[in-house]
Design an enzyme around this catalytic site. Structure first.
Site, PDB file in Angstrom:
ATOM      1  N   GLU A 109      -5.236  -0.426   1.761  1.00 55.37           N
ATOM      2  CA  GLU A 109      -4.325  -1.039   2.745  1.00 55.37           C
ATOM      3  C   GLU A 109      -4.794  -0.856   4.179  1.00 55.37           C
ATOM      4  OE1 GLU A 109      -3.222   0.791   0.202  1.00 55.37           O
ATOM      5  OE2 GLU A 109      -1.850  -0.519  -0.891  1.00 55.37           O
TER       6      GLU A 109
ATOM      7  N   HIS B  99       8.833   3.756  -3.076  1.00 58.59           N
ATOM      8  CA  HIS B  99       8.765   2.308  -3.337  1.00 58.59           C
ATOM      9  C   HIS B  99      10.098   1.615  -3.047  1.00 58.59           C
ATOM     10  CE1 HIS B  99       5.269   3.740  -5.551  1.00 58.59           C
ATOM     11  NE2 HIS B  99       4.827   2.503  -5.584  1.00 58.59           N
TER      12      HIS B  99
END
Lengths: 324, 444, 323
Positions: A60, A129
């Protein structure tokens, strides 16, 4: 008009923009062959090839940094970061790179990239998450942050975001991907920075984005049964913020409830409250009420997570309290 | 014993809803002389001093230093006789505040934690929502006496609404100055605003003063204090101006009819008229209308005596979007721009923009002055006037040429002032007041 | 020898290295007088890397560099004047005084740009190469980065993707022995950092970073293959940071004997020696005088230039309408 799921509307937006502009390309984890964890890019690699739709390593940090310089050298990248919880990995690229160059380099470069991600709780995904983290992103000058709540806005705003010459963080919600709604046919964009009044009311204004708009609409139904006429404003864009829509609504209702799925302290709801004080203080008949996550990690077990998340009932209670 | 109000209607607060009381120069119970400084208030144009209109004793003060007072409110009273008990200093309840404050009781009982308690806490801080504060301020309502129904006794909009509605039902107020107290601007939309009357008892026929285009009734603030005390003065906002932006007029006859209606509604059958510019034209049309018996006419740079008018000035007034631009046009109307108070243009602009007055004025200008021509001719009306008439005009007038005065009939006195532009009442208030007074007295 | 610069190319490299050296020395002198603002990171002794590596590039190629990027700015075609004006915060600076010396950019020249987040230039160049690949352009991106940056996580991520996708990017490692004050052997288990290139399936070459010709040759061959679509390459240039980390560096951690021995191999001396036999003293003296005069004039003009005026950047307005 066509009835579409939110994820399908996003897919349509990506496809249309890729057809219209060969400089648009997609990259991200699992977006190619698999079509994306939430199926937003389904079928696009088959249609546009592996150069313009790239599966990437789990990187990322570098992906986002590469999106920044790809954007300033002639392409319009759309990067998918699978969970908003992974956005902290990208922060150098956003805070120290993307957000500064247009100004620091005296308008020598444009920065037309979109970082799509999805956040929010309610799916049992646990502390790493389930976060929204929209406040953190909206804090950065030079970056736009939008969070549509309907399939129509998802499509229209993603198209507008891809065409925007500034970096845009496009926030989706894992529990919105399957909602259905009417989406206008053809090349329809929705401007970034314009709120939408999704329900008219006179007694109290509820401001929300993303999935919290769904909860706010439910809250307005509950409030109607209480005899309270609630106005629901879908801000749609966190930054730039449509402050005029906020002031106009408060000038009518004089009571404000701000809803955000992020943390409370230093959060987006706090910013909305301060903005309201700055621009509509003399219209307020009660303090602005905030409905947010409590300031703690998001737990896994269902009753724990449910207790934590903002919902229609909490919004209703806050609205009734401001009207006391 | 009679108590006379100290008012700030004409104290320069014209473009403001309220003024700030800065300093009482006299304490309650102390004697005052006519012309002596009593109180200093802050307006849009910095400090304005309010002088006593008569000899007497300062009887009461209704606003303490640092408090805001609505324009038109009574700040205090002057008594003809020495008050019996003047030892109690500090402001009393204002004439418009409904019940007396219950602050002491509330704090002594440690109340105010529950809804419905009087909205006051230790230290005198009133708990009220920002909206409630704004509405109360606009209505001239004192929050001290209101019970708050919100959490912790907070005063909310509904509490102010209730208090205002109670006030509407009980207009009579217990204060000794109640009958003398001018009505403060009504907040009811659309209803004509009550005119501000300088004194209550009518000793003589009142003097009605009509301002010019783009101004409002505060145009007379420099002149009013200089007029003879025996005359009651009434200033009105013309339709489309000041507080009357909701009233429209198609032409000069409409203006005259509207003003005539309002004068008659006050129960006035005979009056002196003073009119400036468009107000002068309106005064002439009102005289021609004949519904109110006019005792005398003082016309300052009146409209209607010739076709010319400075179209640039009219347009600039209605189209300026910045204070700087407006200031340049405002300086056209005076011979010496230094007579314009500091911040005047900004205040005028703010007022025009706030009230939506700009569009109304522009429409009115289009009807009255299209193409730089005065669309009305009142010369024949002037020739038919049989009461004492005086025309005052500045030789440096750049809005309407002073040469129009030469068309006046021989029965009218004409005064041409050197070094004065279009606004004698602002540029030469003493002389203008003297000429008005002479007109009034010549009518007998 | 293949990829060797011509005499004229070498002379141009020498001239630009002189410009950079005069720039650095001028900044050092003005810093001592208290006339500079903020930290300044000089590259004295490392000029051959930035100048010779970028000498290989074409106008449409792009380069990302470090906070110590003066040699890259000049090497890729910027004149000393806008660079100096930027360093002194002038309205006439390359970025109108907004960037300062660490973040200089000139997009038209392909300098995008300096970067003061150590390691950030590596994905930056990879991103430019990604853009070139998607658009089918025949350009190359270059990253000049240091031995400190080689230790960052993002270096691995970016080089991995560059190798994976065969991006047209060349990584020029300017190994100057120090990450701030910490020597390389305290930061890395391997002495030759380019051994890592094998892990990304890219070729690597180690050269004397003070020899402009050696740098040019090695970088040139990597740029050629990248331009042919054969993927990225790495050149590790061994050099030495003579003037400390920045103007705020108190020193004391570099060995005097190291500094002395590296000064003997100053890249300006190395090139001068090589060129002397080719063009003679007079030509070199003329180039040297012209370079000095150009930088002196640039300083004089920049220092008398106006300061910029502040205004709010409306692109950053958090509200959709100006308030």
């Amino acid at each position: 008009m066509a009835l579409m799921r939110y994820a399908e509307a996003l897919n349509a937006a990506l496809r249309e923009e890729m057809l219209a502009d060969p400089s648009v390309f997609l990259f991200g984890e699992d977006i190619g062959r698999y079509g994306g964890v939430f199926k937003v890019s389904k079928g696009l690699m088959e249609e546009f090839g592996e150069s313009r739709v790239r599966d990437t390593p789990i990187s990322e940090q570098a992906l986002t940094a590469m999106a920044v310089t790809a954007a300033m050298t002639g392409t319009r990248p759309v990067l998918e970061i699978m969970y908003a919880d992974f956005v902290p990995l990208t922060l150098d690229a956003l805070v120290n790179q993307a957000s500064i160059y247009n100004y620091i380099w005296n308008d020598q470069v444009k920065m037309p990239f979109v970082l799509r991600t999805q956040g929010g709780g309610g799916a049992g995904a646990g502390a790493q998450h389930s976060k929204a983290l929209d406040s953190m992103l909206a804090h950065i000058p030079g970056i736009k942050v939008v969070a549509p709540s309907t399939p129509a806005d998802a499509k229209g705003m993603l198209k507008a975001a891809i065409r925007d010459d500034q970096p845009v963080v496009f926030l989706e919600h894992k529990l919105l991907y399957n909602i259905r709604g009417e989406v206008p046919d053809g090349d329809v964009t929705v401007p970034l920075g314009k709120a939408a009044t999704v329900r008219d009311g006179n007694d109290v204004s509820i401001f929300a984005t993303s999935k919290m708009v769904v909860e706010a609409r439910k809250a307005a139904e509950l409030l109607a049964a209480d005899g309270v006429s609630a106005e629901v404003i879908d801000l749609r864009s966190l930054r730039p913020l449509d402050v005029n829509a906020i002031v106009t609504s408060i000038a009518k209702t004089h009571h404000a409830v701000v809803v955000n799925e992020g943390w409370r302290f230093c959060g987006y709801a706090a910013e909305l409250s301060a903005t309201i004080m700055d621009h509509a203080f003399d219209e307020l008949d009660a303090p602005v009420a905030r409905v947010t996550l409590p300031d703690m990690p998001i737990p896994y077990s269902e009753p724990l997570e449910v207790a934590m998340l903002p919902n229609a009932e909490k919004i209703r209670a806050a609205a009734l309290a401001t009207l006391k | 014993m009679a108590n006379h109000p100290i008012s700030i209607e004409s104290a320069g607060g014209e473009y403001m809803e309220s003024v700030l009381v800065l300093d009482w120069a006299v304490k309650p119970g102390e004697p005052v002389k006519a012309g002596q400084l009593i109180v200093t208030v802050e307006t849009a144009k910095a400090a304005t001093e309010v002088a006593a209109e008569r000899d007497g004793w300062l009887a009461e003060t209704f606003f303490s230093e640092g408090q805001e007072a609505p324009v038109g409110a009574v700040l205090g009273t002057i008594s003809d006789t020495k008050p019996a008990d003047a030892s109690a200093g500090g402001p009393k309840s204002r004439p418009l505040a409904a019940p007396a404050p219950v602050m002491a009781a509330a704090t002594a009982e440690g109340a105010s934690s529950e809804a419905g308690a009087p909205a006051a806490v230790a230290g005198g801080r009133v708990i009220a929502s920002p909206l409630a504060r704004r509405l109360a301020r606009e209505a001239g309502l004192d929050l001290c006496g209101i019970s708050g129904s919100g959490p912790r006794g907070r005063i909310k909009q509904r509490d102010v609404a209730a208090a205002l509605s109670a006030r509407g039902e009980q207009p009579a107020i217990a204060s000794p100055v109640a009958s003398a107290a001018p009505q403060v601007a009504s907040t009811a939309g659309g209803a004509p605003q009550a005119p501000v009357v300088s004194s209550v008892t009518r000793k003589a026929d009142p003097v009605i003063l009509l301002h010019g285009f783009g101004a409002d009734r505060s145009a007379w603030r420099q002149v009013l204090p200089l007029l003879p005390a025996e005359f009651e003065t009434i200033t009105l906002d013309l339709p489309g101006h000041g507080a009357e932006t909701g009233r429209s007029a198609q032409g000069i006859e409409d203006l005259a009819l509207d003003v005539s209606d309002r004068i008659e509604a006050l129960g006035i059958e005979r009056s002196h008229l003073v009119g400036h510019s468009l107000g002068g034209a309106t005064a002439l049309a009102l005289t021609a209308l004949g519904r109110v018996a006019v005792r005398s006419l003082t016309l300052l740079a009146p409209g209607g005596l010739g076709p010319e008018i400075n179209a640039g000035f009219i347009g600039g007034l209605t189209r300026s979007t910045t204070a700087e631009a407006l200031e340049r046009w405002l300086s056209v109307m005076v011979a010496d721009p230094n007579v314009l108070p500091q911040g005047y243009a900004r205040a005028v602009l703010r007022s025009m923009e706030r009230n939506g007055q700009k569009a109304v004025l522009a429409a009115l200008a289009e009807r009255l002055f299209a193409g730089g021509t005065q669309a009305f001719d009142l010369l024949s009306a002037l020739r038919r006037v049989s009461v004492p008439t005086r025309i005052v005009w500045g030789r440096s007038d750049r809005v309407i040429p002073h040469a129009h005065s030469l068309r006046a009939p021989g029965s009218a006195a004409v005064h041409l002032l050197d070094g004065v532009g279009h606004v004698p009442q602002m540029e030469a208030p003493e002389l203008t007041a003297r000429l008005i007074a002479e007109t009034l007295r010549s009518a007998g | 020898m293949k990829n060797t610069p011509s005499v004229e190319e070498h002379l141009e490299i020498y001239r630009k290295m002189l410009l950079v050296r005069h720039l650095e020395e001028g900044l050092g002198a003005l810093h001592k007088e208290g006339r500079t603002r903020g930290p300044i990171h000089r590259c004295d002794g490392q000029e051959a890397v930035g100048v010779a590596a970028t000498a290989v590039l074409e106008a449409g190629d792009k380069v990302a560099t470090t906070h110590r990027g003066h040699a890259v700015y000049i090497g890729k075609g910027m004149n000393p004047y806008p660079v100096i004006a930027e360093i002194f915060g002038r309205a006439t600076g390359a970025c109108a005084g907004r960037a300062g010396h660490m973040l200089v950019a000139d997009a038209d020249k392909g300098v995008i740009g300096g970067n003061a987040i150590v390691g950030a230039g590596i994905p930056a160049a990879a991103g430019m190469a990604l853009s070139m690949q998607v658009l089918g352009q025949k350009n190359v991106a270059m990253c000049v980065f240091g031995d400190g940056a080689a230790q960052t996580g993002i270096c691995h991520e970016a080089m991995n993707m560059a190798g994976l996708w065969k991006l047209p990017v060349v990584f020029v490692l300017e190994h100057n022995q120090f990450g701030l004050t910490v020597p390389s052997d305290v930061q890395s288990p391997v002495e030759d950092l380019s051994v890592r290139a094998a892990g990304y399936a890219m070729p690597a070459e180690i050269v004397d970073g003070n020899d402009a010709v050696a740098v040019y040759r090695a970088v040139s061959s990597m740029v050629d293959r990248a331009r042919r679509g054969e993927g990225p390459g790495m050149v590790e240039c061994k050099t030495y940071r003579l003037e400390g980390f920045s103007t705020s560096d108190m020193g004391g951690y570099q060995k005097p004997e190291d500094i002395a021995s590296w000064k003997e191999r100053d890249p300006l001396l190395v090139s001068r020696k090589a060129l002397l036999g080719e063009v003679g003293e007079n030509r070199l003296a003329a180039i040297e005088a012209a370079a000095k005069a150009e930088v002196d004039a640039a300083f004089a003009t920049a220092l008398s230039d106006p300061m910029p005026e502040f205004s709010i950047d409306e692109n950053c307005n958090p509200y959709s309408e100006a308030l």
